[in-house]
Design a protein around this motif. Structure first.
Motif, PDB file in Angstrom:
ATOM      1  N   ALA A 119       0.837  -1.205   0.000  1.00  0.00           N
ATOM      2  CA  ALA A 119       0.000   0.000   0.000  1.00  0.00           C
ATOM      3  C   ALA A 119       0.870   1.253   0.000  1.00  0.00           C
ATOM      4  CB  ALA A 119      -0.938  -0.003   1.209  1.00  0.00           C
ATOM      5  N   PHE A 120       1.939   1.254   0.786  1.00  0.00           N
ATOM      6  CA  PHE A 120       2.854   2.400   0.783  1.00  0.00           C
ATOM      7  C   PHE A 120       3.441   2.612  -0.608  1.00  0.00           C
ATOM      8  CE2 PHE A 120       7.290   3.749   0.728  1.00  0.00           C
ATOM      9  CZ  PHE A 120       7.150   5.050   1.162  1.00  0.00           C
ATOM     10  N   TYR A 121       3.977   1.550  -1.212  1.00  0.00           N
ATOM     11  CA  TYR A 121       4.623   1.688  -2.519  1.00  0.00           C
ATOM     12  C   TYR A 121       3.658   2.048  -3.632  1.00  0.00           C
ATOM     13  CZ  TYR A 121       9.229   0.377  -0.922  1.00  0.00           C
ATOM     14  OH  TYR A 121      10.445   0.368  -0.295  1.00  0.00           O
ATOM     15  N   ARG A 122       2.388   1.772  -3.460  1.00  0.00           N
ATOM     16  CA  ARG A 122       1.395   2.171  -4.462  1.00  0.00           C
ATOM     17  C   ARG A 122       1.011   3.635  -4.325  1.00  0.00           C
ATOM     18  NH1 ARG A 122      -2.272  -3.246  -4.710  1.00  0.00           N
ATOM     19  NH2 ARG A 122      -0.926  -4.330  -6.199  1.00  0.00           N
ATOM     20  N   GLY A 123       1.300   4.234  -3.175  1.00  0.00           N
ATOM     21  CA  GLY A 123       0.984   5.641  -2.943  1.00  0.00           C
ATOM     22  C   GLY A 123       1.997   6.540  -3.634  1.00  0.00           C
ATOM     23  N   PRO A 124       1.738   7.849  -3.645  1.00  0.00           N
ATOM     24  CA  PRO A 124       2.614   8.785  -4.362  1.00  0.00           C
ATOM     25  C   PRO A 124       4.048   8.809  -3.829  1.00  0.00           C
ATOM     26  CG  PRO A 124       0.857   9.963  -3.205  1.00  0.00           C
ATOM     27  CD  PRO A 124       0.591   8.506  -3.042  1.00  0.00           C
ATOM     28  N   THR A 125       4.224   8.765  -2.516  1.00  0.00           N
ATOM     29  CA  THR A 125       5.581   8.776  -1.962  1.00  0.00           C
ATOM     30  C   THR A 125       6.296   7.477  -2.295  1.00  0.00           C
ATOM     31  OG1 THR A 125       4.851  10.212  -0.154  1.00  0.00           O
ATOM     32  CG2 THR A 125       6.947   9.054   0.149  1.00  0.00           C
ATOM     33  N   GLY A 126       5.601   6.372  -2.205  1.00  0.00           N
ATOM     34  CA  GLY A 126       6.195   5.082  -2.559  1.00  0.00           C
ATOM     35  C   GLY A 126       6.584   5.015  -4.024  1.00  0.00           C
ATOM     36  N   GLN A 127       5.721   5.549  -4.894  1.00  0.00           N
ATOM     37  CA  GLN A 127       6.039   5.551  -6.330  1.00  0.00           C
ATOM     38  C   GLN A 127       7.244   6.440  -6.620  1.00  0.00           C
ATOM     39  OE1 GLN A 127       4.660   3.687  -9.077  1.00  0.00           O
ATOM     40  NE2 GLN A 127       4.295   2.564  -7.191  1.00  0.00           N
ATOM     41  N   LYS A 128       7.329   7.576  -5.935  1.00  0.00           N
ATOM     42  CA  LYS A 128       8.493   8.441  -6.102  1.00  0.00           C
ATOM     43  C   LYS A 128       9.753   7.713  -5.628  1.00  0.00           C
ATOM     44  CE  LYS A 128      10.482  12.928  -4.996  1.00  0.00           C
ATOM     45  NZ  LYS A 128      10.291  14.212  -4.319  1.00  0.00           N
ATOM     46  N   PHE A 129       9.628   7.013  -4.502  1.00  0.00           N
ATOM     47  CA  PHE A 129      10.757   6.248  -3.969  1.00  0.00           C
ATOM     48  C   PHE A 129      11.230   5.222  -4.995  1.00  0.00           C
ATOM     49  CE2 PHE A 129      12.732   2.812  -1.653  1.00  0.00           C
ATOM     50  CZ  PHE A 129      13.538   3.463  -0.734  1.00  0.00           C
ATOM     51  N   VAL A 130      10.299   4.482  -5.568  1.00  0.00           N
ATOM     52  CA  VAL A 130      10.637   3.467  -6.572  1.00  0.00           C
ATOM     53  C   VAL A 130      11.283   4.114  -7.793  1.00  0.00           C
ATOM     54  CG1 VAL A 130       9.631   1.815  -8.202  1.00  0.00           C
ATOM     55  CG2 VAL A 130       8.916   1.797  -5.809  1.00  0.00           C
ATOM     56  N   GLN A 131      10.757   5.258  -8.208  1.00  0.00           N
ATOM     57  CA  GLN A 131      11.294   5.962  -9.375  1.00  0.00           C
ATOM     58  C   GLN A 131      12.721   6.430  -9.127  1.00  0.00           C
ATOM     59  OE1 GLN A 131       9.379   9.687 -10.151  1.00  0.00           O
ATOM     60  NE2 GLN A 131      10.346   9.935 -12.150  1.00  0.00           N
ATOM     61  N   LYS A 132      13.006   6.930  -7.940  1.00  0.00           N
ATOM     62  CA  LYS A 132      14.326   7.487  -7.626  1.00  0.00           C
ATOM     63  C   LYS A 132      15.350   6.440  -7.198  1.00  0.00           C
ATOM     64  CE  LYS A 132      13.185  11.906  -7.971  1.00  0.00           C
ATOM     65  NZ  LYS A 132      13.867  12.856  -8.793  1.00  0.00           N
ATOM     66  N   LEU A 133      14.898   5.255  -6.826  1.00  0.00           N
ATOM     67  CA  LEU A 133      15.786   4.235  -6.271  1.00  0.00           C
ATOM     68  C   LEU A 133      16.976   3.880  -7.164  1.00  0.00           C
ATOM     69  CD1 LEU A 133      16.333   2.425  -3.852  1.00  0.00           C
ATOM     70  CD2 LEU A 133      14.852   0.706  -4.907  1.00  0.00           C
ATOM     71  N   PRO A 134      16.818   3.671  -8.460  1.00  0.00           N
ATOM     72  CA  PRO A 134      17.993   3.337  -9.272  1.00  0.00           C
ATOM     73  C   PRO A 134      19.064   4.433  -9.259  1.00  0.00           C
ATOM     74  CG  PRO A 134      16.008   2.746 -10.450  1.00  0.00           C
ATOM     75  CD  PRO A 134      15.576   3.536  -9.240  1.00  0.00           C
ATOM     76  N   LEU A 135      18.655   5.674  -9.385  1.00  0.00           N
ATOM     77  CA  LEU A 135      19.609   6.780  -9.366  1.00  0.00           C
ATOM     78  C   LEU A 135      20.287   6.885  -8.001  1.00  0.00           C
ATOM     79  CD1 LEU A 135      20.904   9.289 -10.660  1.00  0.00           C
ATOM     80  CD2 LEU A 135      18.939  10.591  -9.802  1.00  0.00           C
ATOM     81  N   ILE A 136      19.496   6.772  -6.950  1.00  0.00           N
ATOM     82  CA  ILE A 136      20.050   6.849  -5.597  1.00  0.00           C
ATOM     83  C   ILE A 136      21.034   5.703  -5.367  1.00  0.00           C
ATOM     84  CG2 ILE A 136      19.451   6.579  -3.146  1.00  0.00           C
ATOM     85  CD1 ILE A 136      16.856   8.183  -3.832  1.00  0.00           C
ATOM     86  N   THR A 137      20.695   4.529  -5.830  1.00  0.00           N
ATOM     87  CA  THR A 137      21.589   3.378  -5.662  1.00  0.00           C
ATOM     88  C   THR A 137      22.886   3.580  -6.428  1.00  0.00           C
ATOM     89  OG1 THR A 137      19.703   1.905  -5.339  1.00  0.00           O
ATOM     90  CG2 THR A 137      21.798   0.878  -5.936  1.00  0.00           C
ATOM     91  N   GLN A 138      22.795   4.045  -7.670  1.00  0.00           N
ATOM     92  CA  GLN A 138      24.013   4.281  -8.458  1.00  0.00           C
ATOM     93  C   GLN A 138      24.895   5.329  -7.797  1.00  0.00           C
ATOM     94  OE1 GLN A 138      22.664   5.182 -12.419  1.00  0.00           O
ATOM     95  NE2 GLN A 138      22.363   3.037 -12.946  1.00  0.00           N
ATOM     96  N   GLU A 139      24.301   6.419  -7.365  1.00  0.00           N
ATOM     97  CA  GLU A 139      25.084   7.460  -6.705  1.00  0.00           C
ATOM     98  C   GLU A 139      25.655   6.953  -5.379  1.00  0.00           C
ATOM     99  OE1 GLU A 139      23.052  11.241  -6.482  1.00  0.00           O
ATOM    100  OE2 GLU A 139      22.540  11.168  -8.608  1.00  0.00           O
ATOM    101  N   SER A 140      24.894   6.129  -4.683  1.00  0.00           N
ATOM    102  CA  SER A 140      25.371   5.560  -3.423  1.00  0.00           C
ATOM    103  C   SER A 140      26.554   4.632  -3.645  1.00  0.00           C
ATOM    104  CB  SER A 140      24.252   4.788  -2.726  1.00  0.00           C
ATOM    105  OG  SER A 140      23.204   5.651  -2.382  1.00  0.00           O
ATOM    106  N   MET A 141      26.532   3.900  -4.748  1.00  0.00           N
ATOM    107  CA  MET A 141      27.653   3.027  -5.063  1.00  0.00           C
ATOM    108  C   MET A 141      28.923   3.852  -5.275  1.00  0.00           C
ATOM    109  SD  MET A 141      25.787   0.209  -7.531  1.00  0.00           S
ATOM    110  CE  MET A 141      27.296  -0.545  -8.072  1.00  0.00           C
TER     111      MET A 141
END
Length: 170
Positions: A119-141
Motif C-alpha cells: 500500500a505504501f509503494y502504491r501511494g505517491p511517496t512510494g512511487q516516487k521512492f521506486v522511481q528514484k531508487l535506481p539513481l540513488i543506488t548508483q550514486e550511493s555506489m
C-alpha cells in the motif's frame, strides 16, 4: 500515513541484499506459505524490482571494468563486446533472484505487513521512492566506492606506520 523507519534506509538494505543474494546459494530456511509468497511477489512487482535489477547490472559491470581491464586497450575492447551478452544472460535470470527475494520477504514479514508495504509503494511517496531508487543506488555506489578507497588508504597508512614503529622495514 507515518512511514516505518526501515523504509528510510531500504535502498541500502536492497543493495546489500542484492549483493548477498547474488553471492549466496538458496537458503535452507522454512518455506513460506503460498499466501505469503503471493503477497511478497506483489510487493516486488509494485516496487518494480525486476526493472531495478536490470538497471543496476550495467552499473555493476562498469564498476568491475577498471579492475578487469587494467588500462589494456585489447581487454577493454573485448570487455565492452562481452558486457551486452552478459547483461542479456543476467536479465534472463532476474526471476531467480526475484523468487529468492520474495521468499526472503515472505519469511520475515507477515502477509498483513507485506500488504501494508505494498500500500505504501502504491501511494505517491512510494512511487516516487521506486522511481528514484535506481539513481540513488548508483550514486550511493559511487559514494561508497570513494569512501572505501579513502578508508582503505587511511587504514593502509596507519598499519604501515604502526608496523614501522614496531621495527618492521615496510
Amino acid at each position: 500515513m507515518r512511514k516505518p523507519s526501515w523504509i528510510k534506509h531500504s535502498w541500502i538494505r536492497t543493495a546489500c541484499l542484492t549483493i548477498c543474494l547474488l553471492a549466496a546459494g538458496p537458503a535452507g530456511a522454512q518455506s513460506p506459505s503460498p499466501e505469503a509468497m503471493a503477497a511478497a511477489r506483489e510487493l516486488i512487482v509494485t516496487m518494480r524490482a525486476a526493472d531495478y535489477f536490470k538497471t543496476l547490472m550495467p552499473a555493476i559491470m562498469q564498476q568491475l571494468k577498471p579492475a578487469i581491464v587494467q588500462n589494456r586497450p585489447q581487454v577493454e575492447r573485448d570487455y565492452d563486446a562481452i558486457v551486452p551478452l552478459l547483461l542479456d544472460s543476467m536479465n534472463a535470470r532476474v526471476n531467480e533472484i526475484i523468487d529468492q527475494i520474495a521468499a526472503l520477504y515472505a519469511r520475515n514479514f507477515s502477509v498483513e505487513e507485506l500488504r501494508e508495504v505494498v500500500a505504501f509503494y502504491r501511494g505517491p511517496t512510494g512511487q516516487k521512492f521506486v522511481q528514484k531508487l535506481p539513481l540513488i543506488t548508483q550514486e550511493s555506489m559511487v559514494i561508497g566506492q570513494r569512501f572505501g578507497q579513502s578508508i582503505g588508504a587511511e587504514i593502509r597508512g596507519r598499519i604501515v606506520e604502526e608496523l614501522r614503529k614496531r621495527g618492521h622495514d615496510i
